[in-house]
Design a protein around this motif. Structure first.
Motif, PDB file in Angstrom:
ATOM      1  N   ARG A  68       0.101  -3.529  -7.029  1.00 56.29           N
ATOM      2  CA  ARG A  68      -0.668  -3.158  -5.831  1.00 56.29           C
ATOM      3  C   ARG A  68      -1.812  -4.154  -5.566  1.00 56.29           C
ATOM      4  N   GLU A 105      -0.750  -0.540 -10.657  1.00 55.78           N
ATOM      5  CA  GLU A 105      -1.919  -1.158 -10.032  1.00 55.78           C
ATOM      6  C   GLU A 105      -1.817  -2.684 -10.005  1.00 55.78           C
ATOM      7  N   ARG A 141       0.825  -1.217   0.000  1.00 59.59           N
ATOM      8  CA  ARG A 141       0.000   0.000   0.000  1.00 59.59           C
ATOM      9  C   ARG A 141       0.860   1.267   0.000  1.00 59.59           C
ATOM     10  N   ARG A 154      -2.419  -6.978  -2.917  1.00 56.68           N
ATOM     11  CA  ARG A 154      -3.209  -6.705  -1.703  1.00 56.68           C
ATOM     12  C   ARG A 154      -4.367  -7.687  -1.567  1.00 56.68           C
ATOM     13  N   CYS A 189       2.070   7.853  -1.831  1.00 62.86           N
ATOM     14  CA  CYS A 189       1.204   6.703  -1.516  1.00 62.86           C
ATOM     15  C   CYS A 189       0.179   7.032  -0.427  1.00 62.86           C
TER      16      CYS A 189
END
Ligand code: NAP
Length: 473
Positions: free
Chosen positions: A60, A57, A49, A63, A132
């Motif tokens: 990311r 993305e 994060r 997650r 971020c």
């Protein structure tokens, strides 16, 4: 899931390394376990994060896999619990059967050159935390509890008043920083950056980013996919001087044994041959160049750099040939560094917790119930997935110690909850994260974005209390 009285394991840090350790523990069937994944922040996921660039993305979205581990029945997330402040290490250790430290490397390496602390010279760790939406850099107005990190307002001021930036270092973080600095706000809108960060990009003045590599092009720490991306930015010319790409014997030898270095070299050669389009935004990669002084009185105005070479022993050495590069912003992207956590053994020379195969070394011997994984174990290297094999090594050591009787099961289930409750500390669980997740999606949709990161701790806590319409975009 194995039956019987569980071993209670606390993991300090809910980033990828901590969650991969929880995954490895929860997937084995030999030993019953109860796993508490603790984080000082209200939300989990650590560097996924707060480190992976918002315009990446697909990385990311790891997650989602990490989230599933936190939802497993034997795993619980304890957000907003600060080990070292809310609970001392000794208190935590006495409330559980074993502890795994997975709190990463939250500090930065220094250049140790004059002018490094001038206004306008910042560490990549600060800049990355800012874009971020890390709460340390976006403190609540009524809670200015900063430690060493800059404030969001200071970074906003710097990027709006700078047109030329220098990024020191040729690793993947330097690429992230350079890319985010040069991209315009419309090019960043399809990210989950906090609204005020996106707003700062709308009025930033950066037109030129110069990336400095203290060694030659054979010695970059880039991965090729990330390097290539820099040359694909629309409206941005990338410059590499052809004479920087001439290889000596040692550089040639590196390319022969290192496929990534060879692929990077191909990309760099292609860029060196490109005709500039005359774009208003420019990125320069300057090899054989190291900063020797950051110049300015009140704030950075330039960087004095020196041409380098590799000396006969293989070390970087200055040639004495210097020149000055105008810059109003300098981002030092020369690597992260672990911090000491009070009560946890720490080797200041490496910035890591001393260990062997993940078993923490305390007072010259193995500590009975302490383990370590991730960047605070091996240093700030590797990609997110590297943490998986690293966590597996640590968990294998822990399970072997359980099997040998070196880790004792003491019937600790519930002790951590009672200890926290006795201090008036209410951890945020995975349910709170689900609400925050829904709130961020809802906020994003309001402005036509996929999601918007809530950067302030107060916003995260408020969202954790609320009910949201939907968490489906
Ligand atoms: P890194 O990969 O270790 O790169 C650090 C760079 O700084 C190296 O080029 C190093 O050059 C240079 N450097 C060190 N000290 C210096 C000094 N005093 N003066 C000038 N240059 C200096 O570190 P990072 O970029 O912070 O990345 C950390 C880890 O996260 C890496 O494993 C990286 O791959 C990973 N990461 C991955 C991604 C991704 O996959 N998309 C994104 C971000 C980060 P020397 O080689 O000469 O020491």
């Amino acid at each position: 899931m194995a039956a019987g009285t569980p071993y209670v394991i606390a993991i300090v840090g809910a980033g990828p390394s901590g969650i991969y350790a929880a995954e490895a523990l929860s997937q084995q069937t030999e030993v019953p376990v109860e796993i508490a994944v603790i984080d000082r922040l209200p939300v989990p996921f650590g560097l996924v994060r707060y480190g992976v660039a918002p315009d990446h993305e697909s990385i990311r979205s790891i997650r989602n896999t990490l989230e599933r581990t936190l939802e497993r029945p034997e795993v619980r997330f304890y957000g907003d619990v600060n080990i070292g402040t809310d609970l001392r290490i000794e208190e935590l250790r006495s409330a559980v059967d074993a502890v795994i430290y997975a709190y990463g490397a939250g500090s930065d390496k220094r250049l140790d050159i004059p002018g490094e602390d001038l206004t306008g010279s910042i560490a990549a760790v600060e800049f990355v935390a800012w874009y971020c939406g890390h709460p340390d850099v976006h403190p609540d107005v009524d809670q200015p509890d900063r430690d060493s990190l800059l404030m969001a307002a200071a970074i906003d001021e710097l990027i709006s008043s700078s047109s030329q930036a220098v990024v020191v270092g040729v690793g993947n973080v330097a690429l992230d920083v350079a890319r985010v600095l040069i991209k315009s706000a419309p090019e960043l809108i399809d990210t989950d950056m906090p609204d005020d960060v996106l707003e700062s990009h709308a009025h930033k003045g950066i037109r030129e980013v110069r990336i400095l590599g203290r060694r030659g092009p054979a010695y970059t720490a880039f991965t090729t996919k990330e390097l290539r991306e820099l040359g694909q930015l629309p409206g941005v010319d990338v410059f590499v001087a052809p004479h920087d790409l001439e290889l000596d014997e040692s550089g040639q030898a590196v390319l022969e044994r290192n496929k990534v270095a060879a692929r990077n070299m191909t990309v760099l050669r292609e860029w060196a041959e490109r005709m500039p389009t005359g774009a208003a935004r420019r990125i320069h990669l300057d090899f054989w160049t190291r900063p020797i002084k950051i110049i300015g009185t009140d704030r950075v105005t330039a960087v004095e750099v020196e041409r380098t070479m590799i000396d006969p022993d293989g070390y970087v050495a200055g040639t004495g040939e210097t020149h000055t590069v105008p810059a109003q912003l300098v981002v030092r992207s020369v690597g992260y560094r672990g911090r000491a956590l009070p009560g946890v053994p720490y080797d200041d020379s490496t910035g890591r917790v001393p260990h062997a195969e993940g078993r923490v070394i305390r007072d010259h011997g193995f500590s009975a119930n302490e383990y370590v994984t991730g960047w605070i174990k091996r240093g700030p290297t590797g990609v997110i997935g590297t943490n998986k094999s690293d966590a597996l090594e640590t968990v294998t050591s822990l399970l072997a110690d359980i099997s040998d009787g070196a880790v004792v099961r003491r019937g600790r289930s519930g002790d951590l909850d009672r200890l926290l409750a006795s201090r008036g500390i209410r951890p945020l669980g995975i349910g709170a994260w689900h609400k925050i997740d829904a709130a961020e999606i809802e906020l994003g949709l309001k402005h036509g974005r996929r999601r918007t990161t809530l950067a302030h701790r107060s916003e995260l806590l408020a969202a954790a209390e609320e009910d949201h319409k939907s968490n489906v975009p």
